[in-house]
Enzyme design. Structure first.
Site, PDB file in Angstrom:
ATOM      1  N   GLN A 192      30.120  36.405  45.098  1.00 52.38           N
ATOM      2  CA  GLN A 192      29.729  37.813  45.177  1.00 52.38           C
ATOM      3  C   GLN A 192      28.339  38.025  44.555  1.00 52.38           C
ATOM      4  O   GLN A 192      27.853  37.185  43.790  1.00 52.38           O
ATOM      5  CB  GLN A 192      30.750  38.674  44.412  1.00 52.38           C
TER       6      GLN A 192
ATOM      7  N   GLU B  93      39.893  33.431  35.896  1.00 52.81           N
ATOM      8  CA  GLU B  93      38.810  34.166  36.565  1.00 52.81           C
ATOM      9  C   GLU B  93      38.186  33.243  37.599  1.00 52.81           C
ATOM     10  O   GLU B  93      37.836  32.102  37.301  1.00 52.81           O
ATOM     11  CB  GLU B  93      37.773  34.585  35.506  1.00 52.81           C
TER      12      GLU B  93
ATOM     13  N   HIS C 156      40.403  49.382  29.515  1.00 53.07           N
ATOM     14  CA  HIS C 156      40.819  48.148  28.829  1.00 53.07           C
ATOM     15  C   HIS C 156      41.933  48.428  27.815  1.00 53.07           C
ATOM     16  O   HIS C 156      42.850  47.620  27.662  1.00 53.07           O
ATOM     17  CB  HIS C 156      39.611  47.479  28.166  1.00 53.07           C
TER      18      HIS C 156
ATOM     19  N   ASP D 128      34.781  40.093  32.671  1.00 55.16           N
ATOM     20  CA  ASP D 128      33.875  40.710  31.695  1.00 55.16           C
ATOM     21  C   ASP D 128      34.390  40.551  30.261  1.00 55.16           C
ATOM     22  O   ASP D 128      33.659  40.818  29.317  1.00 55.16           O
ATOM     23  CB  ASP D 128      33.697  42.206  32.019  1.00 55.16           C
TER      24      ASP D 128
ATOM     25  N   ASP E 176      41.204  30.401  41.255  1.00 55.65           N
ATOM     26  CA  ASP E 176      41.789  31.532  41.982  1.00 55.65           C
ATOM     27  C   ASP E 176      43.117  31.880  41.316  1.00 55.65           C
ATOM     28  O   ASP E 176      44.001  31.029  41.187  1.00 55.65           O
ATOM     29  CB  ASP E 176      42.024  31.107  43.433  1.00 55.65           C
ATOM     30  N   GLY E 177      43.263  33.124  40.916  1.00 53.09           N
ATOM     31  CA  GLY E 177      44.477  33.532  40.213  1.00 53.09           C
ATOM     32  C   GLY E 177      45.729  33.339  41.039  1.00 53.09           C
ATOM     33  O   GLY E 177      46.795  32.998  40.506  1.00 53.09           O
TER      34      GLY E 177
ATOM     35  N   PRO F 165      37.349  38.130  47.345  1.00 55.65           N
ATOM     36  CA  PRO F 165      38.252  37.174  46.673  1.00 55.65           C
ATOM     37  C   PRO F 165      39.501  37.822  46.081  1.00 55.65           C
ATOM     38  O   PRO F 165      40.497  37.152  45.858  1.00 55.65           O
ATOM     39  CB  PRO F 165      37.357  36.560  45.584  1.00 55.65           C
TER      40      PRO F 165
ATOM     41  N   ASP G  42      43.564  42.172  36.159  1.00 56.30           N
ATOM     42  CA  ASP G  42      42.344  42.978  36.063  1.00 56.30           C
ATOM     43  C   ASP G  42      41.381  42.490  37.142  1.00 56.30           C
ATOM     44  O   ASP G  42      40.360  41.847  36.874  1.00 56.30           O
ATOM     45  CB  ASP G  42      41.718  42.818  34.674  1.00 56.30           C
TER      46      ASP G  42
HETATM   47  N1  SAM Z   1      38.000  46.612  35.743  1.00 62.86           N
HETATM   48  C1  SAM Z   1      37.516  46.262  37.078  1.00 62.86           C
HETATM   49  C2  SAM Z   1      38.242  47.072  38.123  1.00 62.86           C
HETATM   50  O1  SAM Z   1      39.227  47.727  37.779  1.00 62.86           O
HETATM   51  O2  SAM Z   1      37.801  47.042  39.279  1.00 62.86           O
HETATM   52  C3  SAM Z   1      37.656  44.774  37.303  1.00 62.86           C
HETATM   53  C4  SAM Z   1      36.756  44.012  36.415  1.00 62.86           C
HETATM   54  S1  SAM Z   1      36.754  42.297  36.469  1.00 62.86           S
HETATM   55  C5  SAM Z   1      35.040  42.043  36.482  1.00 62.86           C
HETATM   56  C6  SAM Z   1      37.292  41.858  38.093  1.00 62.86           C
HETATM   57  C7  SAM Z   1      37.259  40.346  38.245  1.00 62.86           C
HETATM   58  O3  SAM Z   1      38.220  39.861  39.188  1.00 62.86           O
HETATM   59  C8  SAM Z   1      35.897  39.794  38.758  1.00 62.86           C
HETATM   60  O4  SAM Z   1      35.264  39.085  37.730  1.00 62.86           O
HETATM   61  C9  SAM Z   1      36.273  38.891  39.944  1.00 62.86           C
HETATM   62  O5  SAM Z   1      35.477  37.724  40.023  1.00 62.86           O
HETATM   63  C10 SAM Z   1      37.722  38.591  39.621  1.00 62.86           C
HETATM   64  N2  SAM Z   1      38.522  38.110  40.755  1.00 62.86           N
HETATM   65  C11 SAM Z   1      38.490  38.555  42.041  1.00 62.86           C
HETATM   66  N3  SAM Z   1      39.343  37.851  42.805  1.00 62.86           N
HETATM   67  C12 SAM Z   1      39.938  36.921  41.982  1.00 62.86           C
HETATM   68  C13 SAM Z   1      40.920  35.903  42.186  1.00 62.86           C
HETATM   69  N4  SAM Z   1      41.466  35.693  43.400  1.00 62.86           N
HETATM   70  N5  SAM Z   1      41.301  35.149  41.119  1.00 62.86           N
HETATM   71  C14 SAM Z   1      40.749  35.366  39.883  1.00 62.86           C
HETATM   72  N6  SAM Z   1      39.807  36.308  39.626  1.00 62.86           N
HETATM   73  C15 SAM Z   1      39.413  37.090  40.674  1.00 62.86           C
END
Ligand code: SAM
Length: 278
Positions: free
Chosen positions: A30, A104, A61, A85, A136-137, A161, A154
């Site tokens: 991204q 993450e 948070h 973050d 990947d979660g 993704p 989160d």
């Molecule tokens: N608080 C924010 C919201 O509510 O939209 C989210 C913040 S946090 C930065 C979101 C994170 O999810 C990103 O860093 C992104 O890279 C991660 N993410 C997205 N898809 C993912 C996946 N399949 N597995 C793990 N992390 C993932």
């Protein structure tokens, strides 16, 4: 004056006055940007969508961590999906947990957040109880043999993704990873503008867990009204306020949004959201 206009919705946009672009780049997943904004401090933006800001991150948070942690009362092992973050990790570590695994997908988000958003992640990434896994979660919960008392999702919105984190197989694998009495909580968007997302999230959580529902919190930069925080598990979070109150008092955490009254009130849902979840 320079402006950043968020592009989350096709027909509605919010704009922020920008003082400086602190970081701009693209990871394997991204676009990653950190702005210094006039009114919200530093802001993390992924693919044009606001993720978190220094000024209002505390609402989200605190609500996605302290509410389930105090509802449960005995969480020792936490799994965070997403949360690059570090804000969720930092709040969880304020509790006497033994281990926190944060999965993450994008190492660049962690790297950029540690450098440009230290007021959000603090020293969380250095805490010996924390393990950061770049993966990947959805794959992690499908494969891990670890068990957790609380899973916090989160993630970004269900595009790119993160889309896989809003599907039933993911919730079923999370259920497999929960200890008895455990629960999971998920960010589920702003139902006034993302009503389908809320309806889908509830239906899937209710399909997988004996207890499921929403609680809400007003996060200014997740505009359109309050954000819905989905929950599901073997613990009925909706009936947890009385048990949580003495735990909150005993912990004496210096927080800025969450408290015992907010815990009890957050489950009061308006009829337009109740109608979405039937
Ligand atoms: N608080 C924010 C919201 O509510 O939209 C989210 C913040 S946090 C930065 C979101 C994170 O999810 C990103 O860093 C992104 O890279 C991660 N993410 C997205 N898809 C993912 C996946 N399949 N597995 C793990 N992390 C993932």
């Amino acid at each position: 004056m320079t402006w950043f206009a968020e592009t989350l919705y096709p027909n509605v946009r919010q704009s922020f006055a920008i003082e400086q672009v602190l970081y701009q780049g693209r990871s394997d997943f991204q676009d990653v940007t950190v702005f210094k904004t006039k009114d919200f401090g530093r802001m993390l933006v992924l693919d044009g969508v606001v993720q978190t800001t220094e000024r209002d991150e505390f609402v989200y948070h605190e609500m996605l961590t302290h509410l389930p942690l105090f509802a449960h009362g005995g969480v020792r092992r936490v799994l965070i999906i997403g949360g690059g973050d570090g804000g969720i990790l930092e709040e969880v570590l304020k509790h006497p947990v033994e281990r926190v695994v944060m999965v993450e997908i994008d190492a660049k988000v962690i790297e950029v957040s540690r450098e440009w958003l230290p007021t959000i992640c603090g020293r969380a990434f250095e805490d010996p109880r924390a393990e950061v896994v770049v993966a990947d979660g959805a794959e992690f919960v499908a494969e891990t043999t670890e068990r957790f008392d609380l899973i916090i999702v989160d993630s970004s919105d269900p595009i790119g993704p993160a889309e896989i984190l809003f599907a039933v197989p993911f919730y079923e694998n999370c259920r497999r990873c929960l200890n008895p009495g455990g629960a999971m909580v998920v960010q589920s968007g702003v139902p006034f503008l993302q009503g389908e997302e809320a309806a889908n999230t509830y239906r899937r959580l209710a399909q997988v867990y004996p207890h499921a529902g929403f609680y809400v919190a007003p996060v200014p930069t997740y505009y359109g009204g309050f954000m819905a925080l989905g929950w599901g598990g073997f613990l009925d979070l909706k009936a947890s306020a009385a048990a949580a109150a003495p735990r909150i008092a005993a912990a004496g955490l210096a927080l800025h949004y969450y408290n015992a009254a907010i815990h009890a009130g957050a489950f009061a849902l308006p009829e337009y959201l109740n109608a979405r979840i039937g």
